[in-house]
Design a protein around this motif. Structure first.
Motif, mmCIF file in Angstrom:
data_model
loop_
_atom_site.group_PDB
_atom_site.id
_atom_site.type_symbol
_atom_site.label_atom_id
_atom_site.label_comp_id
_atom_site.label_asym_id
_atom_site.label_seq_id
_atom_site.Cartn_x
_atom_site.Cartn_y
_atom_site.Cartn_z
ATOM 1 N N GLU A 162 0.831 -1.188 0.000
ATOM 2 C CA GLU A 162 0.000 0.000 0.000
ATOM 3 C C GLU A 162 0.877 1.253 0.000
ATOM 4 O O GLU A 162 1.994 1.251 0.510
ATOM 5 C CB GLU A 162 -0.892 -0.004 1.246
ATOM 6 N N PRO A 163 0.379 2.366 -0.557
ATOM 7 C CA PRO A 163 1.167 3.597 -0.564
ATOM 8 C C PRO A 163 1.363 4.155 0.839
ATOM 9 O O PRO A 163 0.515 3.980 1.713
ATOM 10 C CB PRO A 163 0.339 4.540 -1.434
ATOM 11 N N THR A 164 2.476 4.827 1.055
ATOM 12 C CA THR A 164 2.784 5.459 2.334
ATOM 13 C C THR A 164 2.775 6.976 2.153
ATOM 14 O O THR A 164 2.711 7.476 1.028
ATOM 15 C CB THR A 164 4.180 5.027 2.834
ATOM 16 N N PRO A 165 2.861 7.750 3.247
ATOM 17 C CA PRO A 165 2.908 9.203 3.111
ATOM 18 C C PRO A 165 4.088 9.704 2.296
ATOM 19 O O PRO A 165 4.060 10.831 1.803
ATOM 20 C CB PRO A 165 3.004 9.685 4.566
ATOM 21 N N PHE A 166 5.133 8.887 2.160
ATOM 22 C CA PHE A 166 6.317 9.293 1.415
ATOM 23 C C PHE A 166 6.332 8.726 0.000
ATOM 24 O O PHE A 166 7.385 8.591 -0.610
ATOM 25 C CB PHE A 166 7.580 8.888 2.170
ATOM 26 N N ARG A 167 5.172 8.426 -0.505
ATOM 27 C CA ARG A 167 5.105 7.863 -1.852
ATOM 28 C C ARG A 167 5.626 8.840 -2.900
ATOM 29 O O ARG A 167 6.301 8.441 -3.849
ATOM 30 C CB ARG A 167 3.653 7.495 -2.177
ATOM 31 N N ALA A 168 5.296 10.118 -2.746
ATOM 32 C CA ALA A 168 5.722 11.147 -3.697
ATOM 33 C C ALA A 168 6.312 12.311 -2.916
ATOM 34 O O ALA A 168 5.602 12.939 -2.117
ATOM 35 C CB ALA A 168 4.541 11.620 -4.543
ATOM 36 N N VAL A 169 7.578 12.600 -3.148
ATOM 37 C CA VAL A 169 8.289 13.623 -2.382
ATOM 38 C C VAL A 169 9.064 14.521 -3.328
ATOM 39 O O VAL A 169 9.773 14.043 -4.223
ATOM 40 C CB VAL A 169 9.257 12.991 -1.355
ATOM 41 N N SER A 170 8.934 15.831 -3.113
ATOM 42 C CA SER A 170 9.721 16.811 -3.852
ATOM 43 C C SER A 170 10.712 17.458 -2.901
ATOM 44 O O SER A 170 10.339 17.944 -1.834
ATOM 45 C CB SER A 170 8.814 17.888 -4.457
ATOM 46 N N LEU A 171 11.985 17.457 -3.278
ATOM 47 C CA LEU A 171 13.027 18.079 -2.456
ATOM 48 C C LEU A 171 13.149 19.547 -2.852
ATOM 49 O O LEU A 171 14.167 20.006 -3.380
ATOM 50 C CB LEU A 171 14.345 17.326 -2.611
ATOM 51 N N THR A 172 12.077 20.282 -2.611
ATOM 52 C CA THR A 172 11.983 21.690 -2.953
ATOM 53 C C THR A 172 11.190 22.400 -1.855
ATOM 54 O O THR A 172 10.526 21.756 -1.038
ATOM 55 C CB THR A 172 11.269 21.885 -4.304
ATOM 56 N N GLN A 173 11.242 23.730 -1.861
ATOM 57 C CA GLN A 173 10.508 24.479 -0.848
ATOM 58 C C GLN A 173 9.008 24.416 -1.075
ATOM 59 O O GLN A 173 8.235 24.435 -0.120
ATOM 60 C CB GLN A 173 10.981 25.936 -0.835
ATOM 61 N N GLN A 174 8.601 24.381 -2.338
ATOM 62 C CA GLN A 174 7.187 24.303 -2.660
ATOM 63 C C GLN A 174 6.946 23.116 -3.585
ATOM 64 O O GLN A 174 7.839 22.715 -4.328
ATOM 65 C CB GLN A 174 6.712 25.591 -3.325
ATOM 66 N N LEU A 175 5.753 22.589 -3.524
ATOM 67 C CA LEU A 175 5.429 21.448 -4.374
ATOM 68 C C LEU A 175 5.430 21.894 -5.832
ATOM 69 O O LEU A 175 4.783 22.887 -6.187
ATOM 70 C CB LEU A 175 4.061 20.888 -4.004
ATOM 71 N N PRO A 176 6.142 21.216 -6.710
ATOM 72 C CA PRO A 176 6.174 21.621 -8.111
ATOM 73 C C PRO A 176 4.841 21.344 -8.796
ATOM 74 O O PRO A 176 4.043 20.506 -8.349
ATOM 75 C CB PRO A 176 7.284 20.743 -8.704
ATOM 76 N N ARG A 177 4.614 22.046 -9.878
ATOM 77 C CA ARG A 177 3.378 21.887 -10.644
ATOM 78 C C ARG A 177 3.149 20.426 -11.026
ATOM 79 O O ARG A 177 2.023 19.945 -11.075
ATOM 80 C CB ARG A 177 3.480 22.751 -11.908
ATOM 81 N N MET A 178 4.234 19.723 -11.285
ATOM 82 C CA MET A 178 4.182 18.338 -11.731
ATOM 83 C C MET A 178 3.485 17.417 -10.734
ATOM 84 O O MET A 178 2.853 16.425 -11.104
ATOM 85 C CB MET A 178 5.621 17.857 -11.973
ATOM 86 N N LEU A 179 3.592 17.745 -9.435
ATOM 87 C CA LEU A 179 3.029 16.897 -8.390
ATOM 88 C C LEU A 179 1.787 17.479 -7.743
ATOM 89 O O LEU A 179 1.222 16.873 -6.825
ATOM 90 C CB LEU A 179 4.091 16.630 -7.305
ATOM 91 N N GLN A 180 1.334 18.625 -8.196
ATOM 92 C CA GLN A 180 0.140 19.225 -7.618
ATOM 93 C C GLN A 180 -1.112 18.509 -8.108
ATOM 94 O O GLN A 180 -1.202 18.120 -9.272
ATOM 95 C CB GLN A 180 0.066 20.707 -7.971
ATOM 96 N N GLY A 181 -2.072 18.340 -7.197
ATOM 97 C CA GLY A 181 -3.313 17.669 -7.543
ATOM 98 C C GLY A 181 -3.888 16.933 -6.351
ATOM 99 O O GLY A 181 -3.381 17.042 -5.232
ATOM 100 N N PRO A 182 -4.943 16.149 -6.551
ATOM 101 C CA PRO A 182 -5.632 15.484 -5.448
ATOM 102 C C PRO A 182 -4.816 14.406 -4.743
ATOM 103 O O PRO A 182 -5.038 14.155 -3.557
ATOM 104 C CB PRO A 182 -6.858 14.860 -6.129
ATOM 105 N N ALA A 183 -3.905 13.748 -5.436
ATOM 106 C CA ALA A 183 -3.149 12.659 -4.814
ATOM 107 C C ALA A 183 -2.162 13.217 -3.793
ATOM 108 O O ALA A 183 -1.550 14.266 -4.017
ATOM 109 C CB ALA A 183 -2.404 11.852 -5.876
ATOM 110 N N PRO A 184 -1.977 12.542 -2.662
ATOM 111 C CA PRO A 184 -1.060 13.035 -1.629
ATOM 112 C C PRO A 184 0.375 13.162 -2.134
ATOM 113 O O PRO A 184 0.871 12.302 -2.856
ATOM 114 C CB PRO A 184 -1.154 11.966 -0.532
ATOM 115 N N ALA A 185 1.043 14.242 -1.742
ATOM 116 C CA ALA A 185 2.443 14.465 -2.088
ATOM 117 C C ALA A 185 3.054 15.375 -1.039
ATOM 118 O O ALA A 185 2.351 16.164 -0.399
ATOM 119 C CB ALA A 185 2.573 15.090 -3.477
ATOM 120 N N LEU A 186 4.364 15.257 -0.846
ATOM 121 C CA LEU A 186 5.077 16.060 0.136
ATOM 122 C C LEU A 186 6.121 16.934 -0.537
ATOM 123 O O LEU A 186 6.729 16.524 -1.526
ATOM 124 C CB LEU A 186 5.805 15.163 1.147
ATOM 125 N N ALA A 187 6.346 18.120 0.025
ATOM 126 C CA ALA A 187 7.482 18.943 -0.354
ATOM 127 C C ALA A 187 8.335 19.129 0.889
ATOM 128 O O ALA A 187 7.861 19.644 1.903
ATOM 129 C CB ALA A 187 7.032 20.294 -0.892
#
Length: 418
Positions: A162-187
């Motif tokens: 199953e997916p975890t909270p760290f499934r999608a992570v951006s090493l940036t100050q703000q979430l990039p456009r590429m990862l923005q949307g309903p699915a959970p993601a971290l910056a």
């Protein structure tokens, strides 16, 4: 599902579209104990429009040298500043020496004359189009990688746990456009800023302040969100030692890649990682194998080489994809730089990639072969590169929903994977 952002300024941490269920820690523990590994994609964005013609040098095209009398990278075997021969026609900028071994091992592939069908030379628009994978459409609400995460949930092809909270992570100050949307993601800008030292006032104070603020904004999910941060404690960021002699550059880009390596090896369920690096808008004094572009490439190449070495055998399940919004004009300008262009080059490293090859049809650099009479023409749509990675590396059964308005077909894929 909560779809708000929490920003903790002194921690440079953002939680986006949180969907943590109470059992997520148990799922993470299960993920750590599993024997199989999920496929991983690490996306790298070179912001500012890197000059692909000086990165992957078409030394076999004589027009390259006629168009760039001052800044062309010299042909192979013409001195220390010469291009590194790849296949008799294309060569690496010599400041990418750190990546040559990956090419020789056929772990690195290149797609040249790749880009967007849209004609814009606006950095902002072109980056938006590439990150949403909808050229010419400014109203797209989510990024293509977020749509991938959404599609994966409903695809029925979740191969490993199953997916975890760290499934999608951006090493940036703000979430990039590429990862923005309903699915959970971290910056996460700096994971070492979240070390919680037991018994120390600073750590306890931060935990209390974060949990209280998050609870107010997220209506009770704050403490679970904080548990995601505490998962990093086991990785002990301050004492992390890369494997296999990997030496990351001390630059912000190098350190972002180092943190991707750390999160990957911490087995927290990282599937999609993102990092970016700017400084590629070389209108003035671009240089060739020396100068501002070369210095950027040195840092870029050494960072990627360190990440691949650090991940070691995990690279069999990992693909690193590099991209930039568009390329530069074929001819140098009056300031010994290059202006905004069109076609560009992408690099694909690792996984089951059929490396040691430059993919895509070369359109030529003669004036009549150029786009608008000035730029490298695009012969491979960037969505076909993205699509092939999604289908043949990440294993999504149906990628059509990720690329609205564009027909995804294996017949158009470059052929990066066997």
């Amino acid at each position: 599902m909560v779809s708000r952002r929490v920003f903790v300024k002194n921690g440079a941490f953002a939680l986006v579209s949180l969907g943590f269920a109470p059992s997520f820690l148990a799922r993470t523990a299960a993920a750590q104990g599993r024997s199989a590994r999920a496929k991983q994609l690490i996306a790298i964005f070179q912001r500012g429009a890197v000059d692909g013609l000086s990165v992957i040098v078409p030394f076999g095209d004589n027009e390259y040298y006629r168009a760039r009398p001052a800044i062309a990278v010299a042909r192979p075997k013409s001195g220390d500043a010469a291009a590194l021969d790849l296949d008799g026609f294309f060569g690496f900028n010599p400041r990418l020496q750190a990546l040559k071994g990956l090419w020789d091992e056929r772990a690195l592939a290149i797609v040249h004359a790749c880009g967007s069908p849209d004609a814009t030379r606006s950095h902002f628009d072109a980056q938006d189009y590439m990150e949403t994978a909808t050229p010419g459409m400014k109203a797209t609400p989510d990024g293509w990688l977020n749509r991938y995460l959404q599609a994966r949930r409903h695809d029925g092809s979740e191969a490993v746990g199953e997916p975890t909270p760290f499934r999608a992570v951006s090493l940036t100050q703000q979430l990039p456009r590429m990862l923005q949307g309903p699915a959970p993601a971290l910056a996460i800008n700096q994971i070492n800023q979240f070390r919680i030292r037991g018994g120390q006032t600073a750590g306890a104070s931060f935990e209390a302040q974060y949990a209280a603020a998050a609870d107010r904004v997220l209506n009770g999910t704050g403490r679970e969100a904080f548990e995601a941060i505490k998962m990093l404690k086991a990785a002990d960021p301050g004492k992390y030692q890369p494997d296999n002699g990997a030496e990351y550059p001390r630059s912000p880009f190098g350190q972002a890649l180092k943190q991707i390596g750390q999160l990957t090896k911490a087995d927290v369920g990282l599937e999609i990682a993102f990092a970016d690096v700017g400084g590629w808008d070389t209108h003035v004094n671009q240089g060739s194998s020396q100068g501002q572009l070369a210095n950027r490439l040195d840092d870029f190449g050494r960072g990627l080489a360190a990440l691949t070495a650090d991940l070691g055998s995990r690279m069999a399940d990992t693909v690193i994809l590099t991209m930039s919004e568009f390329g530069r004009a074929v001819s140098e300008n009056g300031n010994r730089g290059t202006d905004h262009g069109h076609g560009n080059a992408m690099m694909i490293i690792g996984g089951a990639v059929r490396g040691g090859r430059v993919y895509g049809k070369w359109p030529g650099l003669a004036r009549e072969q150029r786009y608008d009479g000035r730029d490298l023409a695009v012969t491979t749509d960037f969505r076909d590169v993205f699509g092939e990675i999604v289908v043949h590396h990440l294993g999504l059964r149906d990628a059509q929903s990720i690329f609205p308005g564009y027909a995804i077909s294996p017949s158009k894929f470059p052929g990066l994977f066997g």
